[in-house]
Motif scaffolding. Structure first.
Motif, PDB file in Angstrom:
ATOM      1  N   TRP A   1       0.882  -1.171   0.182  1.00  0.00           N
ATOM      2  CA  TRP A   1      -0.062  -0.130   0.119  1.00  0.00           C
ATOM      3  C   TRP A   1       0.826   1.350  -0.078  1.00  0.00           C
ATOM      4  N   ILE A   2       1.476   1.316   0.840  1.00  0.00           N
ATOM      5  CA  ILE A   2       2.445   2.659   1.198  1.00  0.00           C
ATOM      6  C   ILE A   2       3.327   2.852  -0.202  1.00  0.00           C
ATOM      7  N   VAL A   3       3.842   1.772  -0.611  1.00  0.00           N
ATOM      8  CA  VAL A   3       4.834   1.898  -1.808  1.00  0.00           C
ATOM      9  C   VAL A   3       4.154   2.568  -3.310  1.00  0.00           C
ATOM     10  N   SER A   4       2.821   1.937  -3.401  1.00  0.00           N
ATOM     11  CA  SER A   4       2.029   2.247  -4.488  1.00  0.00           C
ATOM     12  C   SER A   4       1.672   3.475  -4.326  1.00  0.00           C
ATOM     13  N   ARG A   5       1.250   3.867  -3.053  1.00  0.00           N
ATOM     14  CA  ARG A   5       0.667   5.448  -2.772  1.00  0.00           C
ATOM     15  C   ARG A   5       1.959   6.401  -3.108  1.00  0.00           C
ATOM     16  N   LEU A   6       3.237   6.034  -2.500  1.00  0.00           N
ATOM     17  CA  LEU A   6       4.225   6.931  -2.672  1.00  0.00           C
ATOM     18  C   LEU A   6       4.465   7.139  -4.326  1.00  0.00           C
ATOM     19  N   MET A   7       4.237   6.009  -5.084  1.00  0.00           N
ATOM     20  CA  MET A   7       4.460   6.264  -6.551  1.00  0.00           C
ATOM     21  C   MET A   7       3.280   7.020  -7.290  1.00  0.00           C
TER      22      MET A   7
ATOM     23  N   ALA B   1      -6.381  -4.010  11.858  1.00  0.00           N
ATOM     24  CA  ALA B   1      -5.115  -3.238  11.309  1.00  0.00           C
ATOM     25  C   ALA B   1      -4.027  -4.249  11.124  1.00  0.00           C
ATOM     26  N   ILE B   2      -3.912  -5.213  12.129  1.00  0.00           N
ATOM     27  CA  ILE B   2      -2.684  -6.154  11.807  1.00  0.00           C
ATOM     28  C   ILE B   2      -2.726  -6.959  10.646  1.00  0.00           C
ATOM     29  N   LYS B   3      -3.959  -7.565  10.426  1.00  0.00           N
ATOM     30  CA  LYS B   3      -4.094  -8.189   9.015  1.00  0.00           C
ATOM     31  C   LYS B   3      -3.579  -7.138   8.031  1.00  0.00           C
ATOM     32  N   TRP B   4      -4.385  -5.948   7.989  1.00  0.00           N
ATOM     33  CA  TRP B   4      -4.214  -5.127   7.023  1.00  0.00           C
ATOM     34  C   TRP B   4      -2.693  -4.776   6.606  1.00  0.00           C
ATOM     35  N   ILE B   5      -2.290  -4.515   7.793  1.00  0.00           N
ATOM     36  CA  ILE B   5      -0.637  -4.253   7.596  1.00  0.00           C
ATOM     37  C   ILE B   5       0.214  -5.449   7.117  1.00  0.00           C
ATOM     38  N   ARG B   6      -0.205  -6.642   7.566  1.00  0.00           N
ATOM     39  CA  ARG B   6       0.578  -7.785   7.094  1.00  0.00           C
ATOM     40  C   ARG B   6       0.137  -8.128   5.747  1.00  0.00           C
ATOM     41  N   ASP B   7      -0.941  -7.755   5.210  1.00  0.00           N
ATOM     42  CA  ASP B   7      -0.993  -7.983   3.947  1.00  0.00           C
ATOM     43  C   ASP B   7      -0.791  -6.896   2.801  1.00  0.00           C
ATOM     44  N   ASN B   8      -0.732  -5.988   3.379  1.00  0.00           N
ATOM     45  CA  ASN B   8      -0.450  -4.666   2.608  1.00  0.00           C
ATOM     46  C   ASN B   8       1.024  -4.327   2.747  1.00  0.00           C
ATOM     47  N   LEU B   9       1.665  -4.583   3.672  1.00  0.00           N
ATOM     48  CA  LEU B   9       2.914  -3.586   3.939  1.00  0.00           C
ATOM     49  C   LEU B   9       3.930  -4.885   4.006  1.00  0.00           C
TER      50      LEU B   9
ATOM     51  N   ASN C   1       8.561  -6.971  -0.164  1.00  0.00           N
ATOM     52  CA  ASN C   1       7.633  -6.043   0.373  1.00  0.00           C
ATOM     53  C   ASN C   1       8.159  -5.266   1.563  1.00  0.00           C
ATOM     54  N   SER C   2       8.580  -5.771   2.549  1.00  0.00           N
ATOM     55  CA  SER C   2       8.845  -5.557   3.919  1.00  0.00           C
ATOM     56  C   SER C   2      10.058  -4.493   3.717  1.00  0.00           C
ATOM     57  N   ILE C   3      11.087  -4.926   2.816  1.00  0.00           N
ATOM     58  CA  ILE C   3      12.182  -4.168   2.748  1.00  0.00           C
ATOM     59  C   ILE C   3      11.690  -2.623   1.795  1.00  0.00           C
ATOM     60  N   LEU C   4      10.885  -2.918   1.020  1.00  0.00           N
ATOM     61  CA  LEU C   4      10.277  -1.826   0.208  1.00  0.00           C
ATOM     62  C   LEU C   4       9.451  -0.604   1.138  1.00  0.00           C
ATOM     63  N   THR C   5       8.686  -1.473   2.092  1.00  0.00           N
ATOM     64  CA  THR C   5       7.947  -0.622   2.992  1.00  0.00           C
ATOM     65  C   THR C   5       8.974   0.153   3.867  1.00  0.00           C
ATOM     66  N   LEU C   6      10.094  -0.494   4.526  1.00  0.00           N
ATOM     67  CA  LEU C   6      10.744   0.118   5.155  1.00  0.00           C
ATOM     68  C   LEU C   6      11.452   1.482   4.621  1.00  0.00           C
ATOM     69  N   ILE C   7      11.856   1.211   3.144  1.00  0.00           N
ATOM     70  CA  ILE C   7      12.719   2.135   2.714  1.00  0.00           C
ATOM     71  C   ILE C   7      11.759   3.433   2.527  1.00  0.00           C
ATOM     72  N   ALA C   8      10.491   3.123   2.131  1.00  0.00           N
ATOM     73  CA  ALA C   8       9.232   4.199   1.724  1.00  0.00           C
ATOM     74  C   ALA C   8       9.147   4.882   2.878  1.00  0.00           C
ATOM     75  N   ILE C   9       8.925   3.942   4.190  1.00  0.00           N
ATOM     76  CA  ILE C   9       8.704   4.824   5.350  1.00  0.00           C
ATOM     77  C   ILE C   9       9.763   5.630   5.823  1.00  0.00           C
ATOM     78  N   TYR C  10      11.156   5.265   5.534  1.00  0.00           N
ATOM     79  CA  TYR C  10      12.348   6.215   5.501  1.00  0.00           C
ATOM     80  C   TYR C  10      12.333   7.300   4.804  1.00  0.00           C
ATOM     81  N   ILE C  11      11.895   7.361   3.598  1.00  0.00           N
ATOM     82  CA  ILE C  11      11.940   8.217   2.721  1.00  0.00           C
ATOM     83  C   ILE C  11      10.834   9.343   3.104  1.00  0.00           C
ATOM     84  N   ILE C  12       9.558   8.777   3.467  1.00  0.00           N
ATOM     85  CA  ILE C  12       8.692   9.575   4.013  1.00  0.00           C
ATOM     86  C   ILE C  12       9.111  10.375   5.339  1.00  0.00           C
ATOM     87  N   PHE C  13       9.815   9.779   6.189  1.00  0.00           N
ATOM     88  CA  PHE C  13      10.262  10.282   7.368  1.00  0.00           C
ATOM     89  C   PHE C  13      11.173  11.434   6.904  1.00  0.00           C
ATOM     90  N   GLN C  14      12.213  11.304   6.051  1.00  0.00           N
ATOM     91  CA  GLN C  14      13.000  12.177   5.842  1.00  0.00           C
ATOM     92  C   GLN C  14      12.605  13.524   5.169  1.00  0.00           C
TER      93      GLN C  14
END
Lengths: 409, 430, 340
Positions: free
Chosen positions: A122-128, B26-34, B40-53
Motif C-alpha cells: 500500500w505505502i509504496v504504491s501510494r508513494l509512487m 489493522a494487523i491483518k491489513w498491515i501484514r497483507d499490504n505492507l 515487500n517489507s524492505i520496500l515498506t521500510l525504504i518508503a517509510i524512511y523516505i517519507i520520514f526524511q
C-alpha cells in the motif's frame, strides 16, 4: 410508335460546380488551393517587402563563416575559429546526447515506478502515485530550473575543496560532486598500441564478439533442450563469455584511471559532467518517467486477468508468468506511447537554453542567431532539424507498429 | 414413539468468535499490504524512511517560516540560524507573482473578477449534463467580458466584436438552409461588414464610452499571463482543431494534404522554436508598418501548436466512431455538413473530451516557456526581477515551491476533473 | 490593442495591399507613443523600479527623444529585449529605436543594417571576480569558469582574449544579467564578464559589493549607443541630434534648472545656446519638429552630465566615474558636432 425518351442532356451548368457532388469537391479544393497560394503569396510578399525595407536578404552564407564563440561541452573538435555550421553540429550532438541519456534513465525510472505503482504494498504504491501526480502536473521548465538551482546552491563549489580546512572533500578521493558538475575518474589505456580511440574500438569489438558468442551458446542450450528435454546450465559459461575476454584485454592494454584533481580554479582530469547537462538530463528523465510510468501501468492493466490465470493454471511460476505471458502482451500496448514520450523528451530538451546547456537551440538558435542576426535562416534550420528527428522516429514507430500488429484471421 | 424430541442439534447459533488477532483489523491489513513477504517489507521500510526524511526536512522549514520581512537579510536575521523558510518573499512580491510588475495596482480587481467569472463561465461547459443549457449564454458572453475587464478600454470594442459574431451567426442560420457554403461565407462576410461599420460607430461615440483604464498587453505578467495564454489559446484552438481533424479525414486529397502537413509540422517541432518564430521571425510576415505586439504573436503560435495536438485527439475520436454512424447519416440523406454537425461531431467530441483536457493541461504547463523569450510570466518573474533584486537574491526554495504548488493545484484539479468526466462518459457506453 | 485587432482583421480579409511604409517619425506621431527597446533589467541603465517605472541611463535617452518628438516624456512604451531579440525587434519595426547598451561594431552597422546615431557611453569589457580568489589580473584566469551574457560582443571578445593569451577557460553562457547574478554569487562560475559599466551595476546590486573586485584589464572597446534602422535618415537624425543636444547642453552649461530661463528669450551673448533652444534659427524645423524640441528634451532629466550623475554617477550605488565619458573640455571623449 415507341416514343424514345431523350437521355438527360449532359450539358454542364455552372451551378453544378456547387450543387453537384461530383464536381463540388473539385470546387472546394480549387478554392482551397487559391486561398493557400494567396496566403503564401501574401506572407512572402510581406516578408520580402519587410526585408527589402530593412535592407536584408536571406542567405545561408553565414554558416561557413567562423563562429567566433566557444562552446563548453563539445563531443567533436571545435574552437572559436570553427564555422557556424560546425557549432550547429556540436549543438546537435549535445541534443542527441541529452536525448539518449535522458530516455535511458526515463525508461528505467518509469518502468520501475509503473510496476511499483501496481504493487500490493500500500505505502509504496501510494508513494509512487504521489510522485507521478506531482511530476506530471508541474511544468518541466520549472523542474529543470529547480534542479539547476539545487545544484548550484546546495552542492559545494570547487573553492570549498581548497585549503587545509576545506568544507568539502572528494568522495573516496575519486569523485568530486561540485555545483559546477560531477568529476568522475576516466578510464584510459596505457599500452601504446591501444592509445586513444583504438583501445575503445578493441573493447567494442570484444563486446560484439561476446554478444554473438552468448547467442550461440544460448542457441546450443535450446537445441540440447529440444533434443534431450534437459536444459544445460549455462549461466557461468555466459558470464565467462562476457567477462573473461574483456578482463584479459584490460590487462593487456593496461587499463588505468585518470583521477580528477583540484588545480587552479577547477578540477582537472577525469570525466566532467556539467551541472547544466546533469540538471537537464535528470529533470527531463524524472519528468518523462512520470508519464512513462502511467503508460507502463496502463499496459500491464490492459492484459486481461484471464491471461494471468490461464498461465497460472498451466503451472507457470509468477516470474515466468510476467516474462512469458504478461509482458509480451503489455509491451504491445506500452511501446507506441513510450516512443512518443521519447519524442517529447527530445523536443523538451530544447529547454536546455534555460540552464545554458549548449544544445542545438543554444548554439544555432541562440548564439549563432544572436551574433549573425540571421533569425529566419537559423530558426528555419532549427525547425528542420527537430522535424527530421520527429519524422524519423515516427517512421520507425510505424514500422514497429506494423510488425507487431496482431495477425488477425 | 416418544413425543419428547431430543435434539442432537443446537437450535440456536453459537455466537461468532472474533477472528484471531493476526487475521483481522489493522494487523491483518498491515501484514497483507505492507509486510506480505521479504521484498515487500524492505520496500515498506525504504518508503517509510523516505517519507520520514521528507517530513522531518520540510516540516521545520514550513512551521518556522518567516512571513513578514522585507528582504532576505532581514529574514535571516529573524531566523537567526534556525531552519525556516523566508516566505516573506511571497507576501512582499505577491502582486508581482500574480499580476507581473506593470499591471496598475489599483486595477487588480479586474483580473480577479475575470478569474472568478471564469469558473462561472466554465461550469456550464464542464458540467453540461447537470446544469441547464441556458447558462451557456454566459459562457458565450464571457470572452468579451473578460477581454474588457483585463485589457480595459471602451466597452464598445468587445460589444461590437460580439455583435459582429451574432450578426454573422444569424446570417449563417438563415442561409444554411439553402446551402452550407452560402451560410458559411455569408456569415463571415456579414460579421466583417458589422465590424467595419462598428469601427465608425466607435469612432463617433468616442473611445471613452464606459471605458476602463486601458492596459497594454505588454503589461500583463505573472501567473495571470499564464492563465490568459492558457485559456485563450485552448479556446481558440478547439474550433481550429476540429476543422483540422475534419480536414485530415476528408477525402479531398488537397485539403487532406494541407491539414496533414500543418499538423505533422507543428507536432514535429518543439514549442520553443515556435515561440522563437513568434519572437524574432513572425514580425517579418506581417504587412510593413503594422505592429502586432508580442503577446498576440505568441497567442497565434501557441494556438497553432495546440490546435495541431487537439486535431489529433479529435481525429482519434472520429476514428473510434463505428462506421455505421457515417453510413446511417448518409442513408438518411444528410449532406456532409449536416452529418458532421448532427451525427458525427457530437459523438466524436464526447469521446475526445478527456484527451482534449489532457492537451489543455499540457498546454497550460507549456505557457511557462514564454519566460524564455523574455516575457514575465510566473517563471519569468521569479527568474528575472525577483531573484535578481538586491533584497531577494537567492531565495530559490520558497519561490519555486510556490510555483510548483500553484501549477500543481490547477493542473491536478483539471486532470481529476478529466478522470471524473471519463467515468461519467464511460457509463453511457455500457 | 484595438488597432492591432483591426489590422489583424484586415490582414485576414486580405484587404491591405501595398501599404506604403511611412516614415518612422510619422508612425510615432500617429501612434502617440515611442516604442523604445531597452534591456530586460540592468540597474542604472534600464530597470523597472518598485512601482514598475523604468529608470536608468538608457531610459533617459528614450524619454528625451519622446519629449522632443511628442512633447511628453512619459509617452514611451519600453520594450524589454534580450540579446537575442533586440535586433529583430528593431529590424521588424516593433521598436522605433534601441537604447540597450549596444556596442557599435562594423558588422552590426553594415551587415545587420542598423544606424548607430552616436555613443552615449564609452565602455570596455571587464572581469569581476570574488575578492577571496586573490586574482589580480585577467591573465591569471587560466582554467577559470566564466559566466558570459550570450548574444553580446563580450562573448566574441572573450574567445579572442583567451585565444590570444593562450589560456583556457570554461564558458557558461547565460541569457540575461538577472540569471547570471545568482550563478556568479553561488560560485557556479569564478568570473563574470561583461561591459565594465554593467559589472559596476551588477556589483552594486550585491548584498556585499566589497567582496567582489573588478579586474584592471579592459579587453575591448565597447562604444555603446542608441541605434535605429538603416534607411530612415530623418528619424536617425532626430535621435542623433537629441543625443547631441544632451551632450552639447552640458558643454554649454544648459541644465534642467536653467533651460526654461535660457529658452525664454534669446541672449545675444550665447548664439549656440540660442540655436540649440530654438530662440534663433530654424534647426527644429529642419528636423521636422518644432523650435522647442531641444528644450523639451533637456527639461526631462537635464543634460548628459545630470543624467549620468542621477543614474550611474559617483553619488549613486553604481558609482561610475566619468572617465572617458567626460566632455572633451574635461579630457573625455564626448564631443558633439556643433549646432549650426
Amino acid at each position: 410508335m415507341a416514343s424514345i425518351t431523350d437521355p438527360p442532356s449532359e450539358s454542364f451548368k455552372l451551378s453544378q460546380l456547387l450543387s453537384d457532388t461530383r464536381y463540388r469537391s473539385y470546387t472546394f479544393q480549387f478554392i482551397a488551393l487559391i486561398a493557400l497560394i494567396a496566403a503564401f503569396a501574401y506572407l512572402l510578399s510581406n516578408l520580402f517587402q519587410n526585408l527589402a525595407a530593412a535592407g536584408l536578404d536571406i542567405s545561408f552564407g553565414f554558416l561557413s563563416e567562423p563562429a567566433g564563440y566557444d562552446i563548453n561541452q563539445r563531443l567533436i573538435e571545435y574552437t572559436s575559429q570553427s564555422t557556424h555550421w560546425r557549432a550547429a553540429v556540436v549543438g546537435v550532438l549535445n541534443t542527441l546526447l541529452v536525448a539518449v541519456v535522458g530516455c535511458f534513465f526515463a525508461t528505467i525510472i518509469g518502468v520501475l515506478v509503473g510496476v511499483l505503482r501496481l504493487s500490493n504494498n500500500w505505502i509504496v504504491s501510494r508513494l509512487m502515485s504521489v510522485y507521478v501526480e506531482i511530476f506530471r502536473n508541474v511544468p518541466v521548465l520549472i523542474w529543470i530550473l529547480i534542479i539547476m538551482a539545487v545544484f548550484v546552491s546546495v552542492l559545494p563549489q570547487p573553492r570549498d575543496f581548497r585549503g587545509e580546512d576545506a568544507s568539502a572533500s572528494m568522495f573516496l578521493d575519486m569523485f568530486a560532486f561540485t555545483g559546477r558538475g560531477f568529476y568522475l575518474p576516466r578510464p584510459y589505456f596505457t599500452a601504446e598500441f591501444a592509445a586513444g580511440a583504438t583501445g575503445w574500438l578493441i573493447v567494442l569489438a570484444l563486446l560484439v564478439g561476446s554478444f554473438f558468442g552468448a547467442r550461440a551458446l544460448s542457441k546450443w542450450a535450446t537445441d540440447t533442450q529440444e533434443r534431450t528435454g534437459d536444459r544445460p546450465t549455462t549461466w557461468y559459461l555466459t558470464l565467462a563469455i562476457w567477462f573473461v575476454p574483456l578482463i584479459i584485454a584490460m590487462f593487456v592494454m593496461g587499463l588505468a584511471w585518470e583521477m580528477p584533481e583540484l588545480k587552479g580554479f577547477n578540477f582537472k582530469g577525469g570525466i566532467f559532467a556539467r551541472n547544466s547537462f546533469i540538471a537537464l538530463t535528470f529533470a527531463l528523465a524524472i519528468y518523462t518517467a512520470a508519464f512513462i510510468a502511467e503508460n507502463v501501468r496502463a499496459g500491464i492493466l490492459a492484459v486481461s486477468k484471464g491471461q494471468t490465470e490461464a498461465a497460472a493454471s498451466l503451472g507457470l511460476r509468477p516470474n515466468r508468468i510476467m516474462s512469458l505471458v504478461v509482458l509480451p502482451q503489455a509491451l504491445r500496448v506500452i511501446i507506441p506511447p513510450l516512443i512518443s514520450q521519447y519524442l517529447n523528451l527530445t523536443k523538451n530538451s530544447s529547454l536546455a537554453i534555460a540552464v545554458g546547456y549548449m544544445d542545438v537551440t543554444g548554439t544555432l538558435g541562440g548564439i549563432t542567431l544572436n551574433q549573425t542576426g540571421r533569425a529566419i535562416e537559423a530558426v528555419l534550420l532549427l525547425m528542420l532539424f527537430y522535424l527530421t528527428i520527429s519524422l524519423t522516429i515516427s517512421l520507425l514507430m510505424n514500422v514497429y507498429n506494423n510488425s507487431i500488429k496482431l495477425k488477425e484471421r | 414413539m416418544s413425543d419428547t424430541t431430543t435434539s442432537f442439534v443446537r437450535t440456536e447459533m453459537l455466537p461468532e468468535q472474533e477472528p484471531p488477532a493476526s487475521q483481522s483489523g489493522a494487523i491483518k491489513w498491515i501484514r497483507d499490504n505492507l509486510f506480505s513477504d521479504v521484498l515487500n517489507s524492505i520496500l515498506t521500510l525504504i518508503a517509510i524512511y523516505i517519507i520520514f526524511q521528507i517530513v522531518t526536512g520540510v516540516w521545520p522549514w514550513i512551521s518556522n517560516g518567516v512571513w513578514n520581512t522585507s528582504s532576505l537579510a532581514e529574514c535571516r536575521e529573524v531566523l537567526d540560524g534556525a531552519t525556516g523558510g523566508c516566505f516573506s518573499v511571497l507576501t512582499e512580491r505577491w502582486n508581482q507573482l500574480l499580476f507581473g510588475f506593470k499591471y496598475p495596482p489599483e486595477e487588480y480587481w479586474r483580473p480577479i473578477v475575470a478569474f472568478i467569472l471564469l469558473f462561472a463561465a466554465a461550469a456550464p461547459v464542464m458540467f453540461i449534463m447537470f446544469l441547464p443549457k441556458k447558462l451557456l449564454v454566459f459562457t458565450a458572453i464571457y470572452p468579451f467580458l473578460a477581454f474588457w475587464l483585463i485589457w480595459g478600454g471602451t466597452i464598445l470594442t468587445p460589444v461590437f466584436a460580439a455583435v459582429g459574431l451574432v450578426v454573422g451567426y444569424l446570417v449563417y442560420a438563415n442561409l444554411v438552409r439553402n446551402s452550407f457554403a452560402a451560410g458559411f461565407f455569408g456569415g463571415i462576410a456579414a460579421a466583417f461588414v458589422t465590424w467595419w461599420i462598428s469601427g465608425f460607430i466607435t469612432a463617433a461615440i468616442g473611445p471613452d464610452f464606459m471605458a476602463l483604464e486601458a492596459v497594454p498587453s505588454r503589461d500583463m505578467g505573472g501567473f495571470m499571463l499564464n492563465m490568459i495564454l492558457g485559456v485563450v489559446c485552448v479556446s481558440l484552438s478547439l474550433p481550429i482543431g476540429i476543422v483540422l481533424a475534419l480536414g485530415r479525414q476528408s477525402d479531398m486529397p488537397l485539403i487532406k494534404w494541407i491539414c496533414v502537413v500543418f499538423i505533422e509540422f507543428i507536432r514535429g517541432v518543439p514549442l520553443i522554436t515556435l515561440l522563437f518564430v513568434a519572437n524574432v521571425v513572425l514580425a517579418y510576415f506581417f504587412p510593413p508598418g503594422s505592429s502586432i505586439d508580442l503577446i498576440l504573436r505568441v497567442i497565434i503560435m501557441i494556438t497553432a501548436f495546440s490546435s495541431a495536438y487537439i486535431a489529433e485527439v479529435i481525429r482519434g475520436g472520429l476514428a473510434a466512431l463505428p462506421k455505421g454512424q457515417y453510413e446511417a447519416a448518409d442513408s438518411l440523406g444528410l449532406d456532409y455538413p449536416q452529418a458532421m454537425r448532427l451525427i458525427i461531431l457530437p459523438q466524436a467530441l464526447k469521446i475526445s473530451i478527456p484527451g482534449i483536457v489532457n492537451v489543455a493541461v499540457g498546454l497550460f504547463k507549456d505557457t511557462t516557456l514564454v519566460s524564455v523569450i523574455s516575457m514575465f510570466d510566473l517563471v519569468g518573474m521569479i527568474r528575472g526581477p525577483i531573484l535578481a533584486s538586491t533584497e531577494w537574491n537567492g531565495v530559490y526554495w520558497e519561490l519555486w515551491s510556490f510555483a510548483v504548488v500553484l501549477f500543481f493545484v490547477v493542473c491536478y484539479g483539471i486532470s481529476q476533473y478529466s478522470q471524473w468526466l471519463e467515468r461519467q462518459l464511460a457509463t453511457d457506453h455500457r | 490593442m484595438k488597432k492591432s485587432v483591426f489590422i489583424g482583421a484586415l490582414a485576414l480579409a486580405g484587404v491591405s495591399g501595398g501599404m506604403a511604409a511611412a516614415g518612422t517619425l510619422d508612425d510615432v506621431k500617429a501612434r502617440g507613443t515611442l516604442n523604445c527597446g531597452v534591456s530586460t533589467g540592468l540597474v542604472g541603465f534600464a530597470a523597472p523600479d518598485a512601482n514598475g517605472e523604468w529608470q536608468g541611463f538608457d531610459v533617459a535617452v528614450c524619454r528625451a527623444v519622446a519629449a522632443a518628438v511628442l512633447g511628453d516624456a512619459s509617452a514611451v512604451e519600453f520594450v524589454p529585449t534580450t540579446g537575442k531579440t533586440r535586433f529583430t525587434a528593431l529590424a521588424s519595426g516593433e521598436i522605433d529605436m534601441l537604447a540597450r547598451n549596444t556596442t557599435w561594431t562594423f558588422s552590426r552597422d553594415v551587415d545587420l543594417k542598423f544606424e548607430f546615431v552616436g555613443v552615449n557611453y564609452y565602455d570596455g569589457q571587464g572581469f569581476m571576480v570574488p575578492a577571496e580568489l586573490g586574482v589580480s589580473s585577467a591573465k591569471d584566469l587560466d582554467g577559470a569558469t566564466v559566466c558570459i551574457q550570450t548574444g553580446t560582443t563580450t562573448e566574441l571578445n572573450l574567445a579572442d582574449f583567451f585565444r590570444a593569451n593562450g589560456i583556457s577557460y570554461e564558458p557558461v553562457p547565460i541569457e540575461t544579467n538577472a540569471e547570471a547574478q545568482p550563478l556568479y554569487l553561488e560560485g557556479a562560475c569564478d568570473v563574470y564578464t561583461t561591459d565594465a559599466s554593467g559589472l559596476a551595476a551588477t556589483r552594486a546590486a550585491f548584498e556585499d559589493p566589497s567582496a567582489h573586485v573588478v579586474l584592471p584589464e579592459i579587453i575591448s572597446k565597447e562604444p555603446l549607443g542608441p541605434l535605429v534602422r538603416h534607411g530612415d535618415n530623418e528619424w536617425g537624425d532626430i535621435v542623433r541630434w537629441t543625443l547631441n543636444a544632451l551632450i552639447t547642453a552640458e558643454e554649454l552649461g544648459v541644465t534642467s534648472d536653467n533651460v526654461a530661463d535660457k529658452a525664454a528669450a534669446a541672449d545675444p551673448a550665447t548664439p549656440e545656446i540660442n540655436r540649440l533652444l530654438g530662440t534663433e534659427g530654424t534647426l527644429g524645423e529642419m528636423l521636422g519638429l518644432d523650435a522647442q524640441w531641444a528644450v523639451r528634451a533637456l527639461s526631462v532629466s537635464g543634460n548628459y552630465a545630470e543624467i549620468f550623475e542621477d543614474n550611474i554617477g559617483e553619488s549613486t550605488a553604481i558609482g561610475l566615474a566619468r572617465g572617458l565619458n567626460a566632455s572633451y573640455t574635461d579630457g573625455g571623449l564626448l564631443y558633439s558636432p556643433p549646432f549650426r
